[in-house]
Motif scaffolding. Structure first.
Motif, short mmCIF file in Angstrom:
data_model
loop_
_atom_site.label_atom_id
_atom_site.label_comp_id
_atom_site.label_asym_id
_atom_site.label_seq_id
_atom_site.Cartn_x
_atom_site.Cartn_y
_atom_site.Cartn_z
N ASP A 255 0.83 -1.20 0.00
CA ASP A 255 0.00 0.00 0.00
C ASP A 255 0.87 1.25 0.00
O ASP A 255 1.97 1.26 0.56
CB ASP A 255 -0.92 0.00 1.21
CG ASP A 255 -1.96 -1.12 1.15
OD1 ASP A 255 -2.18 -1.65 0.04
OD2 ASP A 255 -2.52 -1.46 2.20
N ALA A 256 0.38 2.30 -0.64
CA ALA A 256 1.16 3.52 -0.81
C ALA A 256 1.59 4.10 0.53
O ALA A 256 0.83 4.10 1.50
CB ALA A 256 0.35 4.55 -1.59
N GLY A 257 2.83 4.59 0.56
CA GLY A 257 3.33 5.27 1.74
C GLY A 257 3.75 4.37 2.88
O GLY A 257 4.12 4.86 3.95
N GLU A 258 3.74 3.06 2.67
CA GLU A 258 4.09 2.12 3.74
C GLU A 258 5.61 1.94 3.83
O GLU A 258 6.28 1.75 2.81
CB GLU A 258 3.44 0.77 3.50
CG GLU A 258 1.93 0.76 3.66
CD GLU A 258 1.50 0.93 5.10
OE1 GLU A 258 2.34 0.71 6.00
OE2 GLU A 258 0.33 1.30 5.32
N PRO A 259 6.17 1.97 5.04
CA PRO A 259 7.60 1.68 5.20
C PRO A 259 7.87 0.18 5.07
O PRO A 259 7.13 -0.64 5.60
CB PRO A 259 7.90 2.17 6.61
CG PRO A 259 6.59 2.12 7.33
CD PRO A 259 5.53 2.36 6.31
N ILE A 260 8.93 -0.15 4.34
CA ILE A 260 9.31 -1.54 4.08
C ILE A 260 10.73 -1.75 4.58
O ILE A 260 11.62 -0.92 4.34
CB ILE A 260 9.26 -1.88 2.58
CG1 ILE A 260 7.90 -1.49 1.97
CG2 ILE A 260 9.56 -3.35 2.34
CD1 ILE A 260 6.73 -2.26 2.49
N GLU A 261 10.96 -2.86 5.29
CA GLU A 261 12.30 -3.21 5.76
C GLU A 261 12.71 -4.54 5.14
O GLU A 261 11.94 -5.50 5.13
CB GLU A 261 12.32 -3.31 7.29
CG GLU A 261 12.03 -2.00 8.00
CD GLU A 261 12.09 -2.16 9.51
OE1 GLU A 261 12.42 -3.27 9.98
OE2 GLU A 261 11.78 -1.19 10.21
N VAL A 262 13.94 -4.57 4.63
CA VAL A 262 14.44 -5.77 3.95
C VAL A 262 15.79 -6.15 4.55
O VAL A 262 16.68 -5.30 4.68
CB VAL A 262 14.59 -5.55 2.43
CG1 VAL A 262 15.02 -6.84 1.74
CG2 VAL A 262 13.28 -5.02 1.83
N THR A 263 15.92 -7.43 4.90
CA THR A 263 17.17 -7.95 5.46
C THR A 263 17.66 -9.09 4.58
O THR A 263 16.91 -10.01 4.27
CB THR A 263 16.97 -8.45 6.90
OG1 THR A 263 16.46 -7.38 7.71
CG2 THR A 263 18.29 -8.94 7.48
N PHE A 264 18.96 -9.00 4.20
CA PHE A 264 19.56 -10.05 3.37
C PHE A 264 21.06 -10.10 3.63
O PHE A 264 21.73 -9.05 3.60
CB PHE A 264 19.28 -9.79 1.89
CG PHE A 264 19.86 -10.82 0.97
CD1 PHE A 264 19.36 -12.11 0.95
CD2 PHE A 264 20.92 -10.51 0.14
CE1 PHE A 264 19.90 -13.08 0.11
CE2 PHE A 264 21.47 -11.46 -0.71
CZ PHE A 264 20.96 -12.75 -0.71
N ASN A 265 21.56 -11.27 3.89
CA ASN A 265 23.00 -11.48 4.09
C ASN A 265 23.57 -10.48 5.11
O ASN A 265 24.59 -9.82 4.87
CB ASN A 265 23.73 -11.36 2.75
CG ASN A 265 25.16 -11.87 2.84
OD1 ASN A 265 25.56 -12.52 3.81
ND2 ASN A 265 25.95 -11.57 1.80
N ASN A 266 22.86 -10.37 6.25
CA ASN A 266 23.28 -9.51 7.36
C ASN A 266 23.30 -8.03 7.01
O ASN A 266 23.95 -7.23 7.71
CB ASN A 266 24.66 -9.93 7.87
CG ASN A 266 24.67 -11.34 8.43
OD1 ASN A 266 23.75 -11.73 9.17
ND2 ASN A 266 25.67 -12.13 8.07
N LYS A 267 22.60 -7.65 5.97
CA LYS A 267 22.50 -6.24 5.61
C LYS A 267 21.03 -5.84 5.67
O LYS A 267 20.13 -6.63 5.33
CB LYS A 267 23.07 -5.99 4.21
CG LYS A 267 24.57 -6.21 4.12
CD LYS A 267 25.09 -5.99 2.71
CE LYS A 267 26.61 -6.05 2.66
NZ LYS A 267 27.15 -7.34 3.12
N HIS A 268 20.79 -4.58 6.09
CA HIS A 268 19.43 -4.10 6.29
C HIS A 268 19.20 -2.84 5.46
O HIS A 268 20.01 -1.90 5.51
CB HIS A 268 19.18 -3.79 7.77
CG HIS A 268 19.53 -4.92 8.69
ND1 HIS A 268 18.67 -5.95 8.97
CD2 HIS A 268 20.67 -5.17 9.36
CE1 HIS A 268 19.27 -6.80 9.79
NE2 HIS A 268 20.49 -6.35 10.05
N LEU A 269 18.11 -2.82 4.71
CA LEU A 269 17.74 -1.65 3.93
C LEU A 269 16.25 -1.37 4.13
O LEU A 269 15.48 -2.27 4.47
CB LEU A 269 18.02 -1.88 2.44
CG LEU A 269 19.48 -2.01 2.00
CD1 LEU A 269 19.57 -2.35 0.52
CD2 LEU A 269 20.26 -0.74 2.31
N SER A 270 15.86 -0.13 3.91
CA SER A 270 14.46 0.24 4.06
C SER A 270 14.02 1.09 2.87
O SER A 270 14.84 1.70 2.17
CB SER A 270 14.24 1.02 5.35
OG SER A 270 15.01 2.21 5.37
#
Length: 701
Positions: A255-270
């Protein structure tokens, strides 16, 4: 305060005040939000059986519900330009739109400005006229929310498309994006979701009810921000391989405007989902390794993928010889039985909804094909079952690379039996290529499509009720249903086996194939390797010329390579079963040119033919030692005399050259090799790799 101790009159007065407040609040809550849909005939609903119920504003009303009041102010033929032949600002619909005093305005104008009466003369006024329209709406209601729309498509069979509309349309699209930014208006993209659906535009301009529904849904999503919650793109799944040494994009919807957090190989991005419901993060390039987990979180929902590797991803595409399964190939079941010995080999077979066999498709298959829901599949580890159903050529190619490089290999199979090359091209490339745009018109009656392919498509589509029913032999279809879903994710390269359905028109293919390679590289954003298979041999007349065209193209296209297969053909079967050899030959090309291994990857290449006395001597590159397959007598050479007659020639290998005996009393101008449709030509080098079909002019000393 104890209300019971208050005087009766005061209690009554307070009760009355409370009642009035409730009534006013209810009245306020009952006041709907007004949405004005301003536009031309697409907004009005021209071409629909019942515009009042089927137009996009009518369908938008159903989506938004009773809290909104949606009104249709579309005017057939209206232009945005004030000096246009039918300016919207002079219409009764515009006056009604102003009187409506909308809270939200959705504007879709510009299609009719592509008319030759308008754009060539008044294009410099377009931005100012659009700004005037927006300012006028704001004066009526300073709090109004303004949305302006990227244009719905005009398809190539429109009568004015090539004479001007094509170019002017895209000029307007570019300006609309700039206008939205300059005038602080929201931009709604009504183009992307419809550009791949020509079946919904019977007159190439006005959408059917389903097209109007797509417009309504797009507008609704932009207004509400509701895109169905957190989703990963369909390409991402357990067991997948991500491309090494390149930035790693992870993307999806929410949904529009929603914060997303992604974790992969011990790295974190949003990231934050944009107004179109799209989110994307890009991890830095990584070396091969794994297995890893991928975790995507949004509020109280999360998606977790397991057993992900980082390595090299190869796309295996083309028609039936690439789709030919391992289990159906020579010794294929033996290879499948030990497929689990390659745990770092991962397979994604994007299976077709229906085979293009000699059957009439049912109504559900036809509908899904139109909706581009033609391919489906998910990543799997290499094992007996997954490998048996996978492309035989792809499997052997990937296995060889995996063993030689000791890195994870991901293979994506996307191939359709009988498919034309033009079916793998994107629409924009074909529309803007004056040699290819004609292929988009009435393709089922077009000589650009092989008669066999048209007949098969007609059989598959026998039960179709839609005039522009789609099919995987149709130009652009396989790009739109398949390749388009892959281009955001990096790959290491492509292996390609296709051409059988284009052999009837060699000259067209000579333009189509380099265009395909160039366009795919442009879509992915970099020049990846492109290795392809030269057609084998079979008793079909045009195949020698076609094989020679493929050979020439292999020399013209940068970072490409061609695996010769003429020695593996079958005189009657277009699907020779010797696929391991072809997969291995493609792997040799990749090992030499992509992985920089010292391997012999190609056969002898003729570079010069000279008349010396009573013989013709042919010199070759790519052969430390010329030989014949199985040590048999040299076969496959012929000569072209000055009258154009082709005469078989006998020869021998001597001093690492081919010496041909010249028939007496003849004058010749060229040497041919493997110029029969089905050939037993047998020249190879020390690695056993065959020479290509070729034609070489004869030089006289």
């Amino acid at each position: 305060m104890n209300l019971l101790k208050m005087p009766i009159n005061l209690q009554k007065n307070l009760a009355l005040i409370f009642l009035l407040i409730v009534i006013n609040l209810n009245a306020f809550a009952a006041t709907p939000i007004k949405v004005a849909c301003i536009g031309n005939s697409v907004t009005y609903g021209s071409g629909l059986e019942n515009p009042q119920l089927e137009s996009y504003p009518a369908q938008l009303q159903k989506l938004l519900g009773s809290a909104y009041q949606v009104e249709n102010f579309g005017r057939n033929g209206a232009t945005l330009l004030k000096k246009g032949h039918n300016p919207y600002y002079k219409t009764a619909e515009f006056k009604k739109a102003l009187a409506f005093d909308a809270d939200i305005a959705i504007i879709h104008l510009g299609l009719n400005d592509t008319d030759p009466r308008n754009w060539p003369n008044f294009k410099d006024d377009f931005e100012a006229d659009y700004a005037w329209l927006l300012d006028t709406l704001r004066k009526q209601n300073p709090a109004i929310k303004l949305y302006i729309s990227r244009l719905t498509p005009i398809f190539s069979e429109h009568p004015r498309f090539k004479s001007g509309t094509r170019n002017w349309y895209w000029q307007i699209q570019q300006r609309i994006s700039e206008i939205a930014k300059a005038n602080n208006a929201q931009l709604i993209d009504l183009h992307t979701a419809l550009y791949n659906r020509p079946d919904l535009f019977p007159d190439n301009l006005h959408p059917l009810k389903e097209g109007a529904q797509i417009i309504a849904r797009t507008v609704y999503q932009n207004l509400s921000g509701n895109y169905g919650g957190l989703q990963l793109h369909q390409l991402f799944a357990d067991h997948m391989v991500l491309q090494r040494k390149q930035p790693i994009p992870i993307y999806g919807k929410a949904d529009a405007g929603e914060p997303i957090e992604v974790t992969f190989n011990n790295k974190h991005l949003s990231a934050t989902t944009d107004a179109n419901g799209q989110w994307k993060v890009v991890f830095p390039a990584m070396q091969h390794g794994g297995p890893y987990e991928l975790l995507v979180k949004q509020k109280d929902k999360q998606i977790r993928l397991k057993n992900i590797l980082i390595g090299d991803v190869w796309l295996c595409s083309g028609q039936s010889n690439m789709a030919f399964s391992l289990k159906s190939s020579e010794n294929g079941m033996s290879a499948a039985a030990i497929a689990n010995k390659y745990p770092n080999l991962r397979l994604l077979k994007l299976k077709a909804l229906r085979e293009t066999d000699a059957t009439a498709w049912d109504s559900l298959s036809l509908a899904k094909t139109n909706q581009l829901a033609y391919f489906s599949g998910s990543w799997e580890e290499s094992n007996k079952l997954s490998a048996a159903d996978f492309s035989a050529i792809g499997f052997h190619f990937g296995k060889q690379i995996n063993q030689a490089e000791n890195i994870p290999i991901g293979l994506i199979q996307l191939a359709v039996g009988g498919s034309t090359l033009e079916s793998w091209l994107d629409r924009s490339t074909m529309e803007h290529d004056d040699r290819l745009v004609a292929m988009l018109s009435n393709w089922r009656k077009s000589d650009f499509i092989m008669p066999w392919g048209r007949e098969r498509a007609d059989l598959n589509l026998k039960n179709a009720k839609v005039a522009k029913q789609r099919h995987p032999y149709e130009p652009t279809y396989n790009y739109e249903a398949g390749i388009r879903n892959l281009v955001e994710s990096p790959i290491n390269g492509v292996i390609w086996y296709q051409g059988e359905s284009n052999t009837h028109h060699v000259e067209a293919y000579e333009h189509l194939f380099p265009t395909l390679v160039s366009s795919w590289r442009q879509k992915w954003g970099y020049d990846f390797p492109f290795y392809f298979v030269q057609l084998s041999s079979i008793d079909r007349p045009s195949w020698p010329s076609f094989r020679y065209a493929q050979y020439k193209l292999s020399k013209q296209i940068p970072k490409s390579g061609m695996a010769v297969s003429l020695d593996l053909g079958d005189s009657l079967d277009v699907h020779p079963k010797k696929k391991e050899e072809i997969g291995n030959r493609l792997a040799k090309l990749a090992l030499r040119d992509t992985y920089h291994r010292s391997v012999v990857a190609t056969g002898p290449e003729a570079v010069k033919a000279e008349k010396k006395g009573e013989q013709i001597v042919i010199t070759f590159n790519g052969a430390k030692r010329l030989d014949t397959d199985n040590k048999k007598v040299l076969q496959g050479f012929s000569l072209v005399n000055v009258k154009g007659q082709i005469i078989p020639a006998s020869g021998v290998i001597r001093d690492n050259k081919v010496h041909l005996t010249i028939p007496t009393a003849e004058q010749f101008k060229a040497v041919l090799y493997a110029w029969e449709p089905f050939t037993r030509a047998n020249l190879v080098n020390e690695a056993g790799l065959p020479s290509s079909t070729f034609k070489l002019p004869l030089q006289y000393n």
